[in-house]
Design an enzyme around this catalytic site. Structure first.
Site, PDB file in Angstrom:
ATOM      1  N   TYR A 111       2.616   1.699   3.153  1.00 24.19           N
ATOM      2  CA  TYR A 111       3.651   0.713   3.471  1.00 24.19           C
ATOM      3  C   TYR A 111       4.763   0.793   2.419  1.00 24.19           C
ATOM      4  CZ  TYR A 111       0.006  -1.285   6.485  1.00 24.19           C
ATOM      5  OH  TYR A 111      -0.977  -1.465   7.432  1.00 24.19           O
ATOM      6  N   LYS A 170       0.864  -1.181   0.000  1.00 27.64           N
ATOM      7  CA  LYS A 170       0.000   0.000   0.000  1.00 27.64           C
ATOM      8  C   LYS A 170       0.901   1.230   0.000  1.00 27.64           C
ATOM      9  CE  LYS A 170      -3.487  -2.161   3.055  1.00 27.64           C
ATOM     10  NZ  LYS A 170      -4.288  -2.018   4.306  1.00 27.64           N
ATOM     11  N   ASP A 179       0.715 -11.546   1.181  1.00 25.94           N
ATOM     12  CA  ASP A 179      -0.719 -11.287   0.974  1.00 25.94           C
ATOM     13  C   ASP A 179      -0.973 -10.611  -0.374  1.00 25.94           C
ATOM     14  OD1 ASP A 179       0.361 -11.116   3.626  1.00 25.94           O
ATOM     15  OD2 ASP A 179      -1.530 -10.383   4.418  1.00 25.94           O
ATOM     16  N   ARG A 239      -1.313 -18.020   7.199  1.00 24.36           N
ATOM     17  CA  ARG A 239      -2.222 -17.428   6.219  1.00 24.36           C
ATOM     18  C   ARG A 239      -1.459 -16.689   5.118  1.00 24.36           C
ATOM     19  NH1 ARG A 239      -7.036 -15.027   8.823  1.00 24.36           N
ATOM     20  NH2 ARG A 239      -6.378 -12.856   8.660  1.00 24.36           N
ATOM     21  N   SER A 240      -0.339 -16.090   5.453  1.00 18.16           N
ATOM     22  CA  SER A 240       0.401 -15.382   4.400  1.00 18.16           C
ATOM     23  C   SER A 240       0.882 -16.355   3.332  1.00 18.16           C
ATOM     24  CB  SER A 240       1.571 -14.596   4.995  1.00 18.16           C
ATOM     25  OG  SER A 240       2.580 -15.444   5.492  1.00 18.16           O
TER      26      SER A 240
END
Length: 404
Positions: A165, A162, A172, A243-244
């Site tokens: 970031y 983003k 992700d 999860r990543s």
């Protein structure tokens, strides 16, 4: 106070409970997996007649354009394609139509945020545009493609996660951006350089995040090494988050759907899938699931987490179906799915299915600052019926139902 059900509710509950008993007994079969996925989808619709309300903890007043909803609704679209039941398609269409106006503008979306998460809901638009030929869907798709064109990049050419970031790639982000990018590029006949770029995203982050000892991938990489969570020598976040890696393997199998058969990097992407899949099997729990912090076993606070595990079930099942992964992954995927159903779902008094033990959210940086420590990952909320788990669970059921 004792809760009494109406006669209509009792009839519904009885019918759904009978289906649940059948589902729990048959999940090892392909038809059982589809029935389970449908039961979960119907349970979601009963709890949340409008999809935008499914993230109950947020207590939203209106719909929002967000990837957790599209993760679930993409599963609904796959159920529609598998069963022909228009109810699943309509549920997803209603969500989209509440957020895209007559001119094709996306409510609440700001391209200058360069949030790669915002690309993911765009995957719902391809099927809707194909079926309804509505120009506003195409306009929204083009807007999202424009975002990718101008998405800030690391000096090595990787998409920032983003704008807030800077210099950071997260695993992700591969799921958020790459499958959409590939489908759009294929559908609109973009030149091969688009696919070169997509392959580069996968290869770059894998080369930066892969641990040489275990073969697992760290959650994120900060090229600048300036973040508090980043290792000052490597720029890596300090832990493996299941999860990543789930995002990453799902991104691979979904992107390959649209990748040219003759592209020189296609075999490389399949190799990455096989390599990470084998590494994950080395840290799989005997219940067929994975821990929240992947390699830390039963360290105090760690727990068997359903979203990452469901993502692996989906990716392994699809990888087997598409012949990217060897035969053994057919049983592995089925065992994961069954392990989730038998150990981490429950049926309520109305016969609705619930999915437990899903990490609500996890990230790095921002405010309050997320440090990426073990303690951070296990402190995040553990939720029941969180979209991060529901979507992959449905997708896994549909893919297992396709076994031959």
């Amino acid at each position: 106070m004792k809760k009494f059900l109406s006669s209509a509710q009792l009839l519904i509950a009885g019918a759904m409970f009978s289906l649940c008993l059948s589902v729990h007994a048959q999940t090892s079969t392909d038809n059982g997996a589809l029935a389970t996925a449908e039961l979960m989808a119907k349970s979601i619709m009963q709890r949340h007649p409008e999809a935008w309300t499914m993230r109950e903890f947020k207590q939203l007043k209106e719909p929002e354009w967000g990837y957790p909803y599209s993760l679930v609704l993409y599963g609904f679209q796959k159920l529609y394609l598998k069963t022909g039941n228009e109810v699943y398609l309509a549920y997803a269409k209603t969500f989209v139509d509440q957020l895209i106006d007559a001119q094709g503008n996306i409510k609440g979306y700001a391209i200058t945020e360069f949030n790669i998460d915002s690309i993911n809901p765009g995957k719902l638009l391809f099927l809707l545009h194909e079926k309804y030929q509505d120009q506003r869907y195409l306009t929204a798709m083009q807007t999202l493609r424009t975002q990718l064109q101008w998405q800030p990049r690391t000096t090595a050419g990787g998409f920032w996660h983003k704008n807030i970031y800077p210099w950071q790639m997260w695993l992700d982000g591969l799921y958020m951006g790459a499958p959409y990018y590939a489908q759009y590029a294929q559908q609109f006949n973009e030149p091969v350089k688009s696919f070169d770029d997509i392959a580069h995203q996968f290869l770059l982050i894998e080369s930066k995040t892969r641990d040489a000892k275990t073969g697992l991938l760290y959650h994120a990489w900060d090229e600048s090494h300036l973040q508090e969570w980043a290792n000052k020598e490597t720029g890596l976040s300090p832990h493996f988050w299941s999860r990543s890696m789930g995002w990453y393997v799902m991104a691979l199998v979904d992107t390959l759907d649209y990748f040219p058969q003759n592209h020189p990097k296609r075999k490389e992407l399949i190799r990455l899938l096989n390599q990470l899949a084998e590494a994950l099997l080395n840290v799989q729990h005997s219940s067929h699931l994975w821990y929240q912090v992947t390699d830390q076993g039963d360290r105090y606070g760690n727990y068997l987490e359903t979203s990452g595990s469901a993502m692996f079930a989906y990716a392994f099942a699809k990888g087997y179906n598409k012949k990217y992964l060897p035969q053994k992954y057919q049983k592995i995927a089925t065992d994961i799915f069954n392990g989730i159903v038998q150990g981490h779902t429950e049926i309520d008094e109305l016969g609705r299915m619930h999915l437990k033990n899903t990490c609500g959210s996890a990230g790095l940086g921002n405010e309050p600052y997320r440090t990426g420590t073990f303690e951070y990952y296990v402190s995040e909320a553990i939720r029941t019926d969180d979209p991060h788990g529901l979507g992959p669970f449905i997708l896994a059921g549909v893919e297992i139902a396709a076994f031959k």
